[in-house]
Design a protein around this motif. Structure first.
Motif, PDB file in Angstrom:
ATOM      1  N   HIS A  88       7.023   6.841   5.293  1.00  0.00           N
ATOM      2  CA  HIS A  88       6.324   6.621   4.858  1.00  0.00           C
ATOM      3  C   HIS A  88       6.444   5.550   6.370  1.00  0.00           C
ATOM      4  CE1 HIS A  88       3.142   3.199   3.979  1.00  0.00           C
ATOM      5  NE2 HIS A  88       2.839   3.859   2.943  1.00  0.00           N
ATOM      6  N   LEU A  92       3.192   6.414   8.785  1.00  0.00           N
ATOM      7  CA  LEU A  92       1.920   5.473   8.554  1.00  0.00           C
ATOM      8  C   LEU A  92       2.206   3.823   8.937  1.00  0.00           C
ATOM      9  CD1 LEU A  92      -0.659   5.405   8.048  1.00  0.00           C
ATOM     10  CD2 LEU A  92      -0.302   4.301   5.214  1.00  0.00           C
ATOM     11  N   SER A  93       3.053   2.961   8.246  1.00  0.00           N
ATOM     12  CA  SER A  93       3.161   1.630   8.235  1.00  0.00           C
ATOM     13  C   SER A  93       3.831   1.062   9.350  1.00  0.00           C
ATOM     14  CB  SER A  93       3.733   0.989   6.666  1.00  0.00           C
ATOM     15  OG  SER A  93       5.413   2.378   6.420  1.00  0.00           O
ATOM     16  N   ALA A 133      -0.080  -1.635   4.268  1.00  0.00           N
ATOM     17  CA  ALA A 133      -0.368  -0.851   4.678  1.00  0.00           C
ATOM     18  C   ALA A 133      -0.795  -0.534   3.338  1.00  0.00           C
ATOM     19  CB  ALA A 133       1.241  -0.089   4.639  1.00  0.00           C
ATOM     20  N   TRP A 134      -1.095  -0.750   2.394  1.00  0.00           N
ATOM     21  CA  TRP A 134      -1.665   0.208   0.554  1.00  0.00           C
ATOM     22  C   TRP A 134      -0.303   1.055   0.084  1.00  0.00           C
ATOM     23  CZ3 TRP A 134      -4.838   1.405   5.427  1.00  0.00           C
ATOM     24  CH2 TRP A 134      -5.929   0.685   5.363  1.00  0.00           C
ATOM     25  N   THR A 154      -4.839   0.486  -3.599  1.00  0.00           N
ATOM     26  CA  THR A 154      -3.851   1.247  -3.190  1.00  0.00           C
ATOM     27  C   THR A 154      -4.773   2.040  -1.761  1.00  0.00           C
ATOM     28  OG1 THR A 154      -3.567   2.853  -4.334  1.00  0.00           O
ATOM     29  CG2 THR A 154      -2.171   1.178  -4.973  1.00  0.00           C
ATOM     30  N   LEU A 155      -4.143   2.984  -0.953  1.00  0.00           N
ATOM     31  CA  LEU A 155      -4.491   4.449  -0.164  1.00  0.00           C
ATOM     32  C   LEU A 155      -5.699   5.107  -0.614  1.00  0.00           C
ATOM     33  CD1 LEU A 155      -4.113   4.984   2.983  1.00  0.00           C
ATOM     34  CD2 LEU A 155      -2.618   6.375   2.032  1.00  0.00           C
ATOM     35  N   SER A 156      -5.033   5.795  -2.226  1.00  0.00           N
ATOM     36  CA  SER A 156      -6.287   6.126  -2.933  1.00  0.00           C
ATOM     37  C   SER A 156      -7.335   5.410  -3.574  1.00  0.00           C
ATOM     38  CB  SER A 156      -5.858   7.478  -3.998  1.00  0.00           C
ATOM     39  OG  SER A 156      -4.429   5.964  -4.374  1.00  0.00           O
ATOM     40  N   LEU A 171     -11.618   6.317   2.275  1.00  0.00           N
ATOM     41  CA  LEU A 171     -11.377   5.443   2.651  1.00  0.00           C
ATOM     42  C   LEU A 171     -12.025   4.803   4.474  1.00  0.00           C
ATOM     43  CD1 LEU A 171      -9.954   2.990   3.222  1.00  0.00           C
ATOM     44  CD2 LEU A 171      -7.177   3.981   3.516  1.00  0.00           C
ATOM     45  N   ASN A 192     -13.288  12.154   4.756  1.00  0.00           N
ATOM     46  CA  ASN A 192     -13.423  10.795   4.004  1.00  0.00           C
ATOM     47  C   ASN A 192     -14.328  10.618   3.666  1.00  0.00           C
ATOM     48  OD1 ASN A 192     -10.792   8.874   2.528  1.00  0.00           O
ATOM     49  ND2 ASN A 192     -10.022   9.488   4.363  1.00  0.00           N
TER      50      ASN A 192
END
Length: 242
Positions: A88, A92-93, A133-134, A154-156, A171, A192
């Motif tokens: 992660h 991403l984060s 970072a969700w 969250t990310l979703s 998103l 998205n």
């Protein structure tokens, strides 16, 4: 750039609001309002060196109609724990997904401290909590019901704690400070936007403090210029997504 139908509902948020980003946040709020976006949620990081002037500015933005949300505590990991967190962090984060370095008890304590900071500074307890970072980590629902937050993003999507349901929401993001991130975000945003066109769900537009100066600044401006119907997180949860 894939078009989204007019009057599509959108949730606008500015992340990483902390003393060192206040000037950028002010510029982004001006940019949003210049495009007619009048509902913006500010994701505030409490565990920083907040000064009286910074807190007064938060109160001013709140009085102007901005909702405030909790956004972690220090916005930095204590350590990288395990393969999932390492992946992660790499993909991403980087070093900001602080929840992933904590166990369940540590996450709940962090969230509780976050909520208390708002109340102690006269800002009221936010309804929304967004982990950096969700990345939320693993917390049992029973533990969440003891916290004052009513929503977690969250990310979703957005999770209602009281109703124990998750709303999956598309998103859009623009934090592209490298070619690799720009390429990944262009693909992510394209997917998205397609998802948004196939549903009636609100689109989440997530903005970070330097986005108006980074590699996707033009896409950010084009996105803000779309004829959205801005809604708040609170109103979205009241109305539902249909």
């Amino acid at each position: 750039m894939i078009a989204i139908r007019e009057s599509q509902r959108a949730l606008f948020s500015i992340h990483d609001v902390m003393p060192r980003t206040m000037d950028d946040v002010g510029e982004l709020l001006g940019l949003c309002r210049g495009h007619g976006v009048d509902k913006v949620t500010l994701l505030v990081v409490p565990g920083c060196k907040w000064q009286s002037a910074d807190l007064r500015q938060l109160l001013t933005w709140q009085a102007m109609g901005c909702e405030l949300a909790g956004h972690g505590w220090g916005h930095r990991c204590q350590s990288i724990r395990g393969l999932k967190h390492r992946l992660h962090s790499f993909l991403l984060s980087r070093d900001v997904a602080e929840h992933l370095s904590l166990d369940e008890r540590g996450i709940v304590r962090l969230m509780s401290d976050c909520a208390q900071w708002f109340s102690c500074n006269g800002l009221g307890c936010p309804e929304l909590y967004v982990p950096p970072a969700w990345a939320f980590g693993r917390v049992r629902h029973a533990m969440l019901t003891e916290l004052p937050f009513s929503m977690i993003e969250t990310l979703s999507g957005v999770r209602s704690i009281r109703q124990s349901r998750q709303q999956l929401l598309p998103l859009l993001g623009f934090e592209a400070d490298t070619w690799a991130r720009e390429s990944a975000l262009r693909s992510f945003n394209s997917l998205n936007r397609k998802a948004a066109n196939l549903s009636k769900k609100p689109v989440r537009v997530a903005i970070h403090p330097q986005d108006h100066r980074l590699r996707l600044s033009q896409q950010l401006n084009e996105t803000l210029g779309h004829p959205w119907k801005p809604v708040s997180y609170r109103q979205m949860m009241v109305d539902g997504t249909n």
